[in-house]
Design an enzyme around this catalytic site. Structure first.
Site, PDB file in Angstrom:
ATOM      1  N   ARG A  53       0.799  -1.233   0.000  1.00 56.85           N
ATOM      2  CA  ARG A  53       0.000   0.000   0.000  1.00 56.85           C
ATOM      3  C   ARG A  53       0.826   1.275   0.000  1.00 56.85           C
ATOM      4  NH1 ARG A  53      -3.177   1.656   3.094  1.00 56.85           N
ATOM      5  NH2 ARG A  53      -4.740   2.368   1.615  1.00 56.85           N
ATOM      6  N   CYS A  92      13.893  -6.777  -3.518  1.00 57.94           N
ATOM      7  CA  CYS A  92      14.851  -6.115  -4.400  1.00 57.94           C
ATOM      8  C   CYS A  92      14.221  -5.003  -5.215  1.00 57.94           C
ATOM      9  CB  CYS A  92      15.507  -7.147  -5.293  1.00 57.94           C
ATOM     10  SG  CYS A  92      16.707  -8.077  -4.360  1.00 57.94           S
ATOM     11  N   TYR A  99      -6.599  -4.942   2.774  1.00 60.17           N
ATOM     12  CA  TYR A  99      -5.840  -4.751   1.531  1.00 60.17           C
ATOM     13  C   TYR A  99      -4.337  -4.929   1.710  1.00 60.17           C
ATOM     14  CZ  TYR A  99     -10.357  -2.884   0.184  1.00 60.17           C
ATOM     15  OH  TYR A  99     -11.705  -2.736  -0.043  1.00 60.17           O
TER      16      TYR A  99
HETATM   17  N1  LLP Z   1     -17.806  -1.902  -2.808  1.00 60.14           N
HETATM   18  C1  LLP Z   1     -17.161  -1.902  -3.978  1.00 60.14           C
HETATM   19  C2  LLP Z   1     -17.908  -2.061  -5.219  1.00 60.14           C
HETATM   20  C3  LLP Z   1     -15.758  -1.751  -4.007  1.00 60.14           C
HETATM   21  O1  LLP Z   1     -15.124  -1.741  -5.158  1.00 60.14           O
HETATM   22  C4  LLP Z   1     -15.059  -1.612  -2.786  1.00 60.14           C
HETATM   23  C5  LLP Z   1     -13.611  -1.459  -2.777  1.00 60.14           C
HETATM   24  C6  LLP Z   1     -15.791  -1.641  -1.584  1.00 60.14           C
HETATM   25  C7  LLP Z   1     -17.168  -1.784  -1.642  1.00 60.14           C
HETATM   26  C8  LLP Z   1     -15.152  -1.555  -0.230  1.00 60.14           C
HETATM   27  O2  LLP Z   1     -14.393  -0.406  -0.032  1.00 60.14           O
HETATM   28  P1  LLP Z   1     -13.751  -0.180   1.429  1.00 60.14           P
HETATM   29  O3  LLP Z   1     -14.887   0.015   2.404  1.00 60.14           O
HETATM   30  O4  LLP Z   1     -12.939  -1.382   1.752  1.00 60.14           O
HETATM   31  O5  LLP Z   1     -12.884   1.033   1.285  1.00 60.14           O
HETATM   32  N2  LLP Z   1      -6.567  -1.628  -2.556  1.00 60.14           N
HETATM   33  C9  LLP Z   1      -7.074  -0.337  -2.145  1.00 60.14           C
HETATM   34  C10 LLP Z   1      -8.556  -0.344  -1.957  1.00 60.14           C
HETATM   35  C11 LLP Z   1      -9.299  -0.844  -3.165  1.00 60.14           C
HETATM   36  C12 LLP Z   1     -10.780  -0.767  -2.955  1.00 60.14           C
HETATM   37  C13 LLP Z   1     -11.505  -1.514  -4.007  1.00 60.14           C
HETATM   38  N3  LLP Z   1     -12.909  -1.507  -3.859  1.00 60.14           N
HETATM   39  C14 LLP Z   1      -6.370   0.103  -0.867  1.00 60.14           C
HETATM   40  O6  LLP Z   1      -5.510  -0.621  -0.371  1.00 60.14           O
HETATM   41  O7  LLP Z   1      -6.621   1.187  -0.366  1.00 60.14           O
END
Ligand code: LLP
Length: 430
Positions: free
Chosen positions: A338, A369, A398
């Site tokens: 992240r 690396c 994540y």
């Molecule tokens: N609903 C949908 C359709 C989504 O695409 C996502 C997250 C969520 C709900 C949930 O979002 P949350 O409440 O977890 O923020 N890898 C990134 C975050 C990618 C989020 C993708 N979609 C990070 O590490 O910040």
């Protein structure tokens, strides 16, 4: 400083005999037993997070409501089972997450399928296994029509099909304030359909007798200002007036509520503020438009699990360069990409004597690396010796779900902490 940092850790975190404990378990002992890098999840913190959502919805939304856990934040069988103890649905993206939900015994009606380009195999599995499919686009809808027709024989036995409920994913043309990589609601986003496409999709559903029962949007992830939700809610409700939906249709406002990752982000953004804002926007808009209240669904991932998770690393090498003190850890971007991906800003504490005074800035980096393999930059930190353990809070969302095998790294073990007991819920990859 250290005391403030403790507020980023799980709710059960204590300093006992000058060492960090979580859920009544001593982190040094856990690291010795399970090895490092090690991820722990504190059950009490997850329970409290979901209770905040249940509470806020009950308090602020007079209609029916529901919560879907966004499994992409972190899914394991034990996590999926935890969702069922709290009455949540599970959002699965792809066959792997669906298999985990299945292995955990999540009932069909609690499985919701997301994805921006669902493969025919995913759609077939979703038809057979899911309660709800969120349709991203018209091509996907056409494929669903084909697959659910009684004479379709292309993808194995779909004989006893019970067509899942369909929700249509709307792209409202606005996003929340967050890193560009995780904004999703903007006009040029790859996700969802325009208002005109939604109207067309609703028409197809009617013609084909498909059970359209909801509208969905998700503006982006990790935001703490809910203001952009208002217009999106108004536009979605306006759309709902124009298309045929059952009386008990569902409006899903997605997820994305943020959490504090660093002491500078404290206090935690309150879930109640977010839910109150969204619920009021729905209630007010429906009242003005003379509509009855839809069922309101939210879809959080990060705000349910991020704070419950802690990553424990061992410092292998302390290195000084011209301007930096490097603490080189045994994990890094392979288990937590992240910082590399979004410039995310983390904090940390030593596991033993976490209340030692900070002596200067440190750069905490991994063993991999590339120079981008840094977890934390320029963090005031105590003197620590090689061989010491360091705990990084807010590691529950994540990290492992985006972990890689870079340099042949194996994904860390995961331990569930509850009532003073530790249970291995995922073995270290070999
Ligand atoms: N609903 C949908 C359709 C989504 O695409 C996502 C997250 C969520 C709900 C949930 O979002 P949350 O409440 O977890 O923020 N890898 C990134 C975050 C990618 C989020 C993708 N979609 C990070 O590490 O910040």
């Amino acid at each position: 400083m250290s005391n403030q940092r403790l507020q980023l850790f799980p709710l059960t975190t204590r300093v006992e005999n000058a060492a960090l404990t979580i859920g009544g378990c001593n982190l040094t002992e856990l690291a010795e037993k399970y090895g490092t890098p090690l991820y722990i999840y504190d059950a009490a913190t997850m329970d409290a997070a979901v209770q905040e959502y249940h509470h806020a919805l009950q308090e602020h939304y007079p209609g029916a409501s529901g919560i879907t856990y966004a499994g992409k934040a972190f899914l394991a069988v034990a996590i999926a089972q935890w969702t069922q103890r709290h009455g949540l649905w599970v959002d699965c993206t792809g066959l792997g997450e669906m298999r985990v939900a299945e292995a955990a015994g999540v009932p069909r009606e609690h499985i919701l399928i997301h994805g921006v380009n669902k493969s025919p195999a995913v759609l077939a599995a979703a038809l057979a296994q899911a309660g709800t499919i969120v349709v991203d686009n018209l091509s996907e809808l056409r494929r669903l029509v084909e697959l659910s027709s009684p004479d379709f024989r292309g993808l194995g036995d779909l004989g006893s099909l019970n067509t899942p409920n369909l929700w249509l994913r709307f792209r409202p043309g606005r996003a929340v304030e967050t890193h560009a990589h995780i904004q999703t609601g903007q006009e040029d986003s790859k996700f969802g359909m325009s208002a005109a496409e939604i109207a067309g999709a609703a028409q197809v559903c009617r013609q084909q007798g498909l059970p359209l029962s909801g509208l969905h949007f998700h503006l982006g992830s990790k935001f703490d200002d809910p203001a952009p939700l208002r217009q999106a809610i108004e536009d979605t409700l306006a759309l709902a007036k124009e298309i045929p939906l059952p009386a008990d249709w569902t409006l899903c406002i997605g997820g994305g509520w943020g959490v504090a990752y660093h002491e500078d982000d404290l206090p935690q953004p309150p879930v109640e503020d977010y839910i109150r804002f969204a619920a009021q926007a729905v209630v007010e808009t429906c009242r003005r438009a003379g509509m009855s209240l839809p069922r309101l669904h939210v879809e959080p991932g990060r705000s349910l699990v991020a704070r419950a998770g802690v990553a424990i690393y061992r410092v292998g090498t302390v290195k000084r360069t011209a301007h930096r003190r490097w603490l080189l850890l045994d994990g890094g971007m392979a288990d937590n990409p992240r910082h590399a991906l979004y410039g995310a800003r983390y904090s940390a504490l030593p596991v033993e004597r976490p209340d030692r005074p900070n002596t200067g800035p440190a750069w905490l980096a991994g063993p991999y690396c590339e120079s981008g393999d840094v977890l934390i930059e320029n963090l005031p930190f105590p003197d620590v010796q090689e061989g010491e353990l360091v705990a990084v809070p807010v590691s529950g969302a994540y990290h492992l779900s985006m972990a890689s095998n870079y340099n042949g790294a194996t994904r860390p073990a995961v331990v569930w902490l509850e009532n003073g007991e530790a249970r291995l819920i995922r073995a270290r990859e070999t």
